[in-house]
Structure formats: structure tokens, C-alpha cells
Design a protein around this motif. Structure first.
Motif, short mmCIF file in Angstrom:
data_model
loop_
_atom_site.label_atom_id
_atom_site.label_comp_id
_atom_site.label_asym_id
_atom_site.label_seq_id
_atom_site.Cartn_x
_atom_site.Cartn_y
_atom_site.Cartn_z
N ASP A 187 0.83 -1.21 0.00
CA ASP A 187 0.00 0.00 0.00
C ASP A 187 0.87 1.26 0.00
O ASP A 187 0.56 2.22 -0.70
CB ASP A 187 -0.93 0.00 1.21
N LEU A 188 1.95 1.26 0.77
CA LEU A 188 2.84 2.41 0.79
C LEU A 188 3.46 2.63 -0.59
O LEU A 188 3.54 3.77 -1.07
CB LEU A 188 3.95 2.21 1.82
N CYS A 190 2.21 1.75 -3.48
CA CYS A 190 1.16 2.26 -4.36
C CYS A 190 0.91 3.74 -4.13
O CYS A 190 0.71 4.52 -5.08
CB CYS A 190 -0.14 1.48 -4.13
N ARG A 191 0.94 4.17 -2.87
CA ARG A 191 0.75 5.60 -2.57
C ARG A 191 1.94 6.42 -3.03
O ARG A 191 1.77 7.54 -3.53
CB ARG A 191 0.48 5.78 -1.08
N LYS A 192 3.13 5.89 -2.88
CA LYS A 192 4.31 6.61 -3.36
C LYS A 192 4.27 6.77 -4.88
O LYS A 192 4.68 7.81 -5.42
CB LYS A 192 5.58 5.88 -2.94
N ASP A 194 1.57 6.98 -6.48
CA ASP A 194 0.34 7.76 -6.76
C ASP A 194 -0.52 7.04 -7.79
O ASP A 194 -1.01 7.64 -8.76
CB ASP A 194 0.71 9.16 -7.26
N ARG A 196 -3.55 5.36 -9.70
CA ARG A 196 -4.96 5.68 -9.90
C ARG A 196 -5.60 4.64 -10.81
O ARG A 196 -4.93 4.04 -11.64
CB ARG A 196 -5.11 7.07 -10.54
N TYR A 219 -6.14 -0.74 -6.20
CA TYR A 219 -6.01 0.57 -6.85
C TYR A 219 -6.52 0.59 -8.28
O TYR A 219 -6.50 1.64 -8.92
CB TYR A 219 -4.54 1.02 -6.80
N ARG A 297 6.34 7.75 -12.46
CA ARG A 297 7.07 7.53 -11.21
C ARG A 297 7.71 6.14 -11.17
O ARG A 297 7.20 5.18 -11.74
CB ARG A 297 6.13 7.66 -10.01
N TYR A 418 4.51 16.43 -9.59
CA TYR A 418 4.83 15.94 -8.25
C TYR A 418 4.56 17.08 -7.25
O TYR A 418 4.97 18.23 -7.48
CB TYR A 418 6.30 15.50 -8.17
N HIS A 422 5.51 15.77 -0.04
CA HIS A 422 5.04 14.42 -0.27
C HIS A 422 3.62 14.23 0.22
O HIS A 422 3.26 14.64 1.33
CB HIS A 422 5.96 13.41 0.43
N PHE A 424 2.05 11.10 0.23
CA PHE A 424 1.73 9.71 0.58
C PHE A 424 1.75 9.43 2.07
O PHE A 424 1.38 8.35 2.52
CB PHE A 424 2.66 8.74 -0.16
#
Length: 426
Positions: A187-188, A190-192, A194, A196, A219, A297, A418, A422, A424
Motif C-alpha cells: 500500500d505504501l 502504491c501511494r508513493k 500515486d 490511480r 487501486y 514515477r 509531483y 510528499h 503519501f
């Protein structure tokens, strides 16, 4: 006649802080220690004398000629934590060798055949063709991956647990389960990145498809993973179908160098850089740059060295039994290589302590499934895994090795979406 345990104890730096016994009835070291290392056979003694350091110890242990008492073979951490830093055997000089041969016998200085679990160095292989001998050629990389990852999918299920993820987890709290921690790691990432719904993700060295499946399921991205392990790809594709994710996720058995698609919104590399080779960083990160769309990214997750005072190659035990041809660099080396590939580094963090917890969890799983694991892969291979995971745990705990996340973007002409800070979170 020299007493074997006393002779061996004198070889170790500062002596061994555990009890050492030998088949001749001798003992040395800390005789009050609850942990004992027993040299059980003449072959075990020969391994120690002919391959000083961790390789000789590993050969003797894997073959069953060196027995550890007071600890489980699936998790020898309690004993190893006492002797790490004391395993370098001083090489005797010529005069000392002659004396020892006279006292211990010449036969103990004839190298025994290595255990079958050992991956022989390249020059010992009998395969034809110059490309085999080139470090990190496609052929040699494929063989190295096969040695480590095609052991048995069932064995990995027992060790890794339901997440079937063989990389550092992220523990939201120390008492979290491995599955919770692996989900938190994915999950981290995926958030880093970003991520969608509808975006395209490429996961390099995808293993059993954990990141691919998580990103698709949670996601909504279209995720492609590639791995050099045929067994991993087969397992991953089956899991994707069972979880009804085949409209979004795919895993291919192929070398990442043959991925032709471009324009990915994000690329993840979770535990692959260790296998690439430092000399190949420019080509690897250049590949990443070319496959990303502008402003895309990239997240690099890999084991790193804590300093640059040591060479990149792993020790003899790791190279022969665990990760053939593996190389570790400092996080700074990776950052520099990313920047030289025209990728803008946005965030960088070290989560090494999480890897110590991850390894402890894998050792627990191996202990709990020991009998079935031995039946699946053999006693020697099971011993290798217990030893390697416990030893690696100590390395992460003592900051000898680290685990770094480096997040970068393909910034073109300075233009980027970006955020200024941050987004995330933790």
C-alpha cells in the motif's frame, strides 16, 4: 595428538563465545554456554580447515557434519547472534599448516566435495558458450534465479505465508502479522507511485505477483509483472485467475530486458536491483527511464550496504547457497545511478529494521512447518534457509545491511506534477 576443539577455537577471532565440541571428545570455548557447536565428523573438520570463514562453516552445517545444539535448525538465530563477528578463521601460515597436518592428519587438509545444495562458481560449470561466464548475462542470470526461486512453490508457501511475498514487509506495529505488514508495504508503494484506476504499472522482478495483484485489486491499475522464474510466473498467473483479476493483471515469464511496451505511468522494482549487478545500473535505470511516460514515477526497493568500504559482492555463503551473483551497493550509489539516468529523485528512506522483523517471521514459519519443509526440499536446503534468514536478520539488526526505498520521477524540462511536499504520508 592435538585435541580438535581446542585447535579450532584458537583459529576463531577471540575464540568462540559458545561451547565447541568435536568427535574426538574434546571441548573448548564457553563451556557454560547453553548453545553448542559440534564438529561431528572428520569431513566436517576438513570443511572448516579447507574453506575458512563462513563458507567452510556453511558446508559443514548444510551437510550435517556440524551440528548446532540448543537451537532449532529452522531458526538458529539465538546461537548465530552470539558468534557473528567471530566466524573469520585465521589462515595458518606454512609452518603452522605442516604442524597441524602432523597433529590432525593430512586427510583433513584435502577439500571434500561441496554439498549438493551449493551453487558452484562459474568457472566450475561445464556449460558451453562464453556468454555463460559473463556475469549477469541473460543465461547466467536465468540460472541464478532458477537456483534460488525455483526451489518449490510449496516450500515458499510454508515460509512466506499467505502473502507469498519474498521482500521486506512494513510493520505498522511490531505485533502485526506478516500478511498485514506485507499489505502495508504494498500500500505504501502504491501511494508513493500515486496509482490511480486505469493507470499502467510495470513491476520488474515481480516474484509471485504480490505487487501486481495488490495494485490491481486495491487501486484498479492495469499491472504487468515480469520474472525470470518459471515457477513464480506459473503460480502468479494461477493466483491472478483465482482472484478474478485477469482483466487487470498479468505476469510473464521473461527477462525484463525484453519488455517492449512503453508509456507506463509507474514502474516498481521490489527486490530486483540486488540481482542486476552494479556495473549494469546505468542500463537498468536507463531501461526504466525509457519505459516510463513523462512525469511517470519509479520506486526502487532493494537491500543496500550500510557503507561503501566493502565490495559489492556478497560473502561466499550467500553467493554459493542463496543469491548467486548477487551484488549490494550503498543507497547513494543507487541514487547517483538514477540521477545519471535522468530520473529525478524525490524521496529516499531506510526501513532496515522492518526487514529484521520480516525475517524473524519467516524463520518462525519455517520452524512451524519444519517437517513438511524438509520433506518438500530436503534437509540440506531447509538448513540453508534457516541459516541464511537468521544470519540476515542479524545483519539488518546490526546495521550491516539496510533496505532502501528510492522514489524518482521522469521529469522532462523541469515540468512535473509531483507535489511540493510528499502526499503519501507515513
Amino acid at each position: 595428538m592435538a585435541r580438535i576443539a581446542e585447535v579450532l577455537d584458537g583459529f576463531f577471532d577471540g575464540g568462540l563465545p559458545i561451547r565447541l565440541t568435536a568427535y574426538d571428545g574434546s571441548e573448548a570455548g564457553d563451556t557454560a554456554c547453553p548453545y553448542t557447536m559440534e564438529v561431528a565428523t572428520p569431513r566436517g573438520l576438513a570443511y572448516l580447515l579447507t574453506a575458512p570463514g563462513d563458507l567452510g562453516l556453511a558446508r559443514a552445517y548444510v551437510s550435517g557434519d556440524l551440528v548446532l545444539h540448543g537451537t532449532h535448525p529452522g531458526d538458529p538465530y539465538p546461537l548465530l547472534s552470539r558468534i557473528v563477528g567471530h566466524t573469520d578463521i585465521a589462515r595458518p601460515g606454512p609452518v603452522e599448516v605442516v604442524r597441524l597436518m602432523a597433529e590432525l592428519g593430512v586427510s583433513h587438509f584435502v577439500p571434500p566435495k561441496p554439498p549438493p545444495e551449493e551453487h558452484l562458481p562459474a568457472w566450475r560449470h561445464k556449460l558451453e558458450g562464453l556468454r555463460w561466464f559473463l556475469r549477469h548475462s541473460e543465461e547466467r542470470d536465468a540460472d541464478a534465479i532458477h537456483h534460488h526461486y525455483d526451489v518449490s512453490n510449496r516450500f515458499y508457501e510454508m515460509v512466506l505465508g499467505p502473502s507469498m511475498t519474498y521482500t521486506c514487509a512494513l510493520f505498522p506495529k511490531p505485533v502485526a502479522t506478516l500478511e498485514e505488514a506485507q499489505d502495508a508495504k504494498y500500500d505504501l508503494i502504491c501511494r508513493k507511485l500515486d496509482l490511480r484506476p486505469g493507470q499502467r504499472l510495470l513491476d520488474l522482478g515481480c516474484g509471485w505477483g504480490g505487487m501486481v495483484r495488490f495494485a490491481a485489486r486495491e487501486y484498479g491499475v492495469r499491472a504487468l509483472g515480469v520474472t525470470l522464474s518459471r515457477e513464480q510466473a506459473s503460480w502468479a498467473q494461477r493466483a491472478i485467475k483465482e482472484q478474478q483479476l485477469d482483466h487487470l493483471a498479468e505476469v510473464r515469464h521473461m527477462d525484463y530486458r525484453h519488455v517492449e511496451e512503453t508509456g507506463f505511468d509507474a514502474i516498481s522494482s521490489i527486490g530486483l536491483t540486488e540481482h542486476i549487478g552494479v556495473a549494469n545500473y546505468p542500463a537498468y535505470f536507463g531501461f526504466v527511464h525509457d519505459r516510463l511516460k513523462p512525469d511517470g514515477r519509479f520506486l526502487n526497493h532493494c537491500i543496500t550496504r550500510a557503507d561503501s568500504r566493502h565490495g559489492a559482492k556478497a560473502g561466499a555463503f550467500i553467493d554459493r547457497y542463496v543469491f548467486p551473483d548477487g551484488e549490494l551497493a550503498t543507497s547513494g550509489t543507487i541514487v547517483a545511478a538514477l540521477e545519471d539516468a535522468f530520473l529525478e529523485v524525490q524521496h529516499h528512506e531506510n526501513i532496515r529494521r522492518h526487514y529484521a522483523l520480516t525475517l524473524a517471521g519467516w524463520n518462525r514459519n519455517l520452524v512451524e512447518n519444519w517437517d513438511e519443509a524438509v520433506a518438500e526440499v530436503g534437509l540440506g536446503t531447509a538448513r540453508v534457509w534457516g541459516l541464511y534468514m537468521a544470519g540476515s536478520r542479524i545483519g539488518f539488526e546490526r546495521n550491516e545491511i539496510q533496505l532502501h526505498h528510492v522514489l524518482a520521477t521522469k521529469t522532462v524540462d523541469g515540468q512535473t506534477t509531483y507535489p511540493m511536499r510528499h502526499a503519501f504520508g507515513a
